[in-house]
Design an enzyme around this catalytic site. Structure first.
Site, PDB file in Angstrom:
ATOM      1  N   SER A   2      42.121 -83.569 113.135  1.00  0.00           N
ATOM      2  CA  SER A   2      42.289 -83.338 111.700  1.00  0.00           C
ATOM      3  C   SER A   2      43.698 -82.834 111.360  1.00  0.00           C
ATOM      4  O   SER A   2      44.661 -83.584 111.475  1.00  0.00           O
ATOM      5  CB  SER A   2      41.205 -82.371 111.229  1.00  0.00           C
ATOM      6  OG  SER A   2      41.098 -82.370 109.835  1.00  0.00           O
ATOM      7  N   LYS A  39      39.948 -87.855 114.013  1.00  0.00           N
ATOM      8  CA  LYS A  39      39.226 -87.605 112.760  1.00  0.00           C
ATOM      9  C   LYS A  39      40.218 -87.618 111.609  1.00  0.00           C
ATOM     10  O   LYS A  39      40.960 -86.666 111.404  1.00  0.00           O
ATOM     11  CB  LYS A  39      38.475 -86.276 112.782  1.00  0.00           C
ATOM     12  CG  LYS A  39      37.647 -86.061 111.509  1.00  0.00           C
ATOM     13  CD  LYS A  39      36.954 -84.720 111.483  1.00  0.00           C
ATOM     14  CE  LYS A  39      36.092 -84.587 110.235  1.00  0.00           C
ATOM     15  NZ  LYS A  39      36.874 -84.615 108.981  1.00  0.00           N
ATOM     16  N   ASP A  83      56.370 -89.574 113.363  1.00  0.00           N
ATOM     17  CA  ASP A  83      56.912 -90.562 112.433  1.00  0.00           C
ATOM     18  C   ASP A  83      58.350 -90.245 112.030  1.00  0.00           C
ATOM     19  O   ASP A  83      59.171 -91.148 111.864  1.00  0.00           O
ATOM     20  CB  ASP A  83      56.034 -90.643 111.176  1.00  0.00           C
ATOM     21  CG  ASP A  83      54.684 -91.285 111.472  1.00  0.00           C
ATOM     22  OD1 ASP A  83      54.569 -91.989 112.488  1.00  0.00           O
ATOM     23  OD2 ASP A  83      53.738 -91.060 110.688  1.00  0.00           O
TER      24      ASP A  83
END
Length: 702
Positions: free
Chosen positions: A461, A486, A472
């Site tokens: 999460s 998740k 990224d």
């Protein structure tokens, strides 16, 4: 033997039928509301039609009798008349199908349990453990029994496996029938206590979980337990539990909770017995409802509970372990981030790598609302620790997110802001298909030094949002194991009776990739300590798929693609000669071999031989490691357990008192994965320096 069991099987259907359970008017309204909410608000936008009705029937039957031990092929054939009717019935508040199926199941269940209780001594006495036959471990591989005789034989092997497990666990022979009678009598007592709420919850969840595994109906009782657990005020052991077949399985430990600090209970362990205090009698909880097991484990702060577990690494049910835990509350301050420094040798120099361990993404909302300037949060704590580490002269930083199951989304965004100048962190897509973005909106200072983020299969999460953003932006390296996966957001919807927890949104990275199902894949992958077929989103039935949306324009702080191949090579070269890493990989291989067992011998001599081989293999791995690090080999594994564990109750009490010296020594314990994360970061730092040197023109001499 088979003929006597066949007679038992025939007698089951002659016993008085179980009392029929019916549904209420409130449940008629609730199921209609639930279907409406699922169709209108769930992220997947699935319509409850004939196809889903057929899946609902299969899921419901599986929820009742997943082991195919009570219902017969004839029962299943009879239930097919409901296959495409349930989607027409439920929106109108008609629960006839669900309750008719349950009442048949309960009739079969009560009859079977009563028959076992009545005939147990004779059944055990007739068992022959010299016969060569096997017990199938995977219930999904079974077909529905075509006759009472086939079902009886299935039970014969099931009981024989239970008896053999008790014999292997050194249970006195004369106590085994009594133990099993007590087990089945307790189960029968609880079965007879089933009420309309229980039936409704099972039937409703068989539908909700077809939408995704995190969409659940909570009965009034489960709603109360869910609210308690979400507030973290539950006094217990700090473990999330789930039902699997007839066992209660540990799905996750709460970071810094009593069980996590005690250190012996692990995800996928199966709890088979619970005892109160130092010397209370062990209550067999095999076959119990999850709520009842939770109630037994829960207790006042400072009290002791003893758990009898089958370790996750054991495919059979022969191995039992007793774990003593002192109950306590999980306190916010105990989940606070902590720091330390690793000394990483590199040639003729030693580099100092700071480590910040973040067990959870926490924030004290109440203190923040009060205007308390000292309110605790992950980002505030990490910011202080980061300043301290920089003042101590670190050369790089590792953020340790292993076992961090998530928490506050706000904190995941704020924490990312400590490592980037500004920019988005996460995209959230609602079931309406509207997308909004969150992140750092104002340019400000940030930590610019070398960075690595260490994750594992239990990083979920909010952890995945942070790790994904760092990856990224190419702001740092992600190392470790693939994360949980998740990437969904749930909300609670009140119903006439109970609540619906429904998945309304999905997380996406700024690259456009979802964190759902696939998780965050590390740049440098370490061996996995966890079986991804048992743990992680991809291990859950009906998990929403991975997908993509449009990326967000964002800055890239480095070009890590140029060094990743070499970093992986250097890690692999180093791990091949690292005795701790070799030991870790050997343990993983041994656990995989155990998981690959499809059946167990019911011949006692062969079962003992299998157990002895597994112990011998474990001992060989342990001694291979001990010799490699210059220690004396063991004659048997129990030697090490005796040396290290001492008195388990004393250890539990010591953990409860939070002995400072014990915690300090634990922090100093060797952690091969954390050390290797530091090594990879040092490798990246050196490679980057070399690359910089190659591209820097030489200055002319004066």
């Amino acid at each position: 033997m088979r003929s006597s069991l066949f007679a038992l099987g025939l007698s089951l259907f002659a016993l008085p039928a179980a009392a029929s359970i019916d549904y209420t008017d409130a449940q008629r309204d609730t199921i209609a509301e639930l279907v409406e909410q699922l169709e209108e608000r769930h992220y997947s936008k699935q319509h409850y039609d004939d196809t889903l009705s057929a899946q609902h029937l299969d899921a419901y039957i599986d929820a009742l009798d997943g082991g195919k031990m009570f219902l017969t092929a004839a029962d299943i054939a009879e239930f097919q008349k409901y296959r495409t009717q349930m989607d027409d019935q439920l929106p109108k508040g008609n629960l006839d199908a669900g309750y008719a199926i349950f009442n048949r199941f309960q009739e079969r269940l009560e009859a079977r349990l009563q028959g076992l209780i009545d005939d147990m001594p004779a059944l055990v006495a007739a068992m022959d453990f010299t016969v060569d036959e096997n017990y199938e471990l995977d219930p999904e591989a079974r077909e529905w029994a075509s006759s009472a005789a086939e079902l009886d034989d299935r039970w014969r092997k099931h009981l024989k496996n239970q008896v053999l497990s008790l014999r292997m666990a050194d249970k006195p022979a004369e106590e085994i029938p009594e133990t099993l009678v007590s087990r089945y009598r307790n189960q029968l007592k609880r079965v007879k206590q089933y009420n309309s709420h229980d039936v409704f919850q099972i039937y409703a969840n068989a539908l909700t979980e077809l939408y995704d595994p995190h969409t659940n109906y909570f009965s009034p009782r489960r709603s109360e337990n869910f609210n308690i657990s979400m507030s973290l005020s539950l006094e217990g052991i700090g473990a999330l539990l789930q039902s699997e077949d007839e066992f209660t399985k540990v799905s996750r430990l709460v970071p810094k909770g009593p069980a996590d600090k005690q250190g012996e209970l692990h995800p996928s362990d199966r709890i088979v017995g619970v005892a109160q205090g130092d010397d209370g009698e062990v209550v067999d909880v095999i076959g119990w409802r999850l709520d009842d097991v939770v109630d037994l484990i829960r207790g006042p702060k400072g009290s002791t509970v003893r758990l009898q577990v089958i370790p996750a690494k054991s495919a059979a049910t022969d191995e039992r372990k007793m774990i003593t835990i002192v109950r306590n509350e999980v306190k916010l301050e105990e989940q606070a981030a902590q720091k330390k420094i690793l000394e990483i040798p590199n040639g003729d120099q030693t580099l100092r790598i700071g480590v910040i361990d973040i067990p959870a993404f926490y924030i004290d909302f109440e203190a923040m609302r009060r205007g308390d300037p000292e309110y605790k949060s992950t980002t505030r704590d990490v910011s202080v620790l980061l300043d301290e580490l920089q003042s101590e002269g670190i050369d790089g930083l590792v953020i340790d997110l292993r076992n961090n199951g998530g928490g506050s989304l706000q904190e995941a965004n704020e924490l990312t802001g400590l490592f980037i100048e500004y920019g988005p962190t996460v995209q959230i897509r609602h079931s309406s298909r509207r997308v909004w973005r969150d992140g750092k909106r104002v340019k400000s200072g940030y930590y610019e030094g070398p960075l690595a983020v260490l994750i594992n299969r239990l990083s979920a999460s909010a952890s995945e949002i942070f790790a994904g953003a760092i990856q990224d932006y190419e702001r740092g390296l992600i190392v470790g194991d693939r994360s949980f996966g998740k990437g969904t957001v749930q909300t609670l919807v009140p119903l006439t009776e109970g609540q619906l927890k429904i998945t309304e949104s999905k997380f996406y990275r700024i690259s456009g990739d979802s964190t759902q199902h696939r998780g965050v894949i590390p740049d440098v992958e370490f061996p996995s300590l966890y079986d991804d077929s048992e743990i992680g989103e991809s291990a859950l039935d009906h998990a929403l798929p991975w997908d993509q949306i449009n990326p967000v324009r964002h800055r890239r702080y480095d070009d890590l693609s140029t060094v990743l191949p070499r970093l992986t090579e250097m890690f692999q070269e180093r791990s091949q000669h690292n005795p701790d890493f070799i030991f870790l990989e050997d343990q993983i291989d041994l656990a995989a071999q155990t998981r690959d067992l499809k059946e167990l011998p019911l011949n006692e001599a062969k079962r003992i031989a299998l157990r002895d081989k597994q112990k011998a293999d474990a001992l060989a791995i342990e001694n291979k490691h001990r010799v490699a690090i210059g220690e004396e080999p063991l004659k048997e594994l129990e030697e090490e357990a005796d040396e290290e564990d001492g008195d388990s109750l004393a250890a539990a009490e010591e953990a409860a008192e939070e002995d400072a010296d014990a915690e300090a020594s634990e922090e100093e314990a060797d952690d091969v994965l954390l050390s290797e994360a530091g090594n990879v970061l040092v490798d990246a730092l050196v490679l980057k320096q070399q690359r910089y040197a190659m591209h820097t023109p030489e200055q002319p001499e004066n």
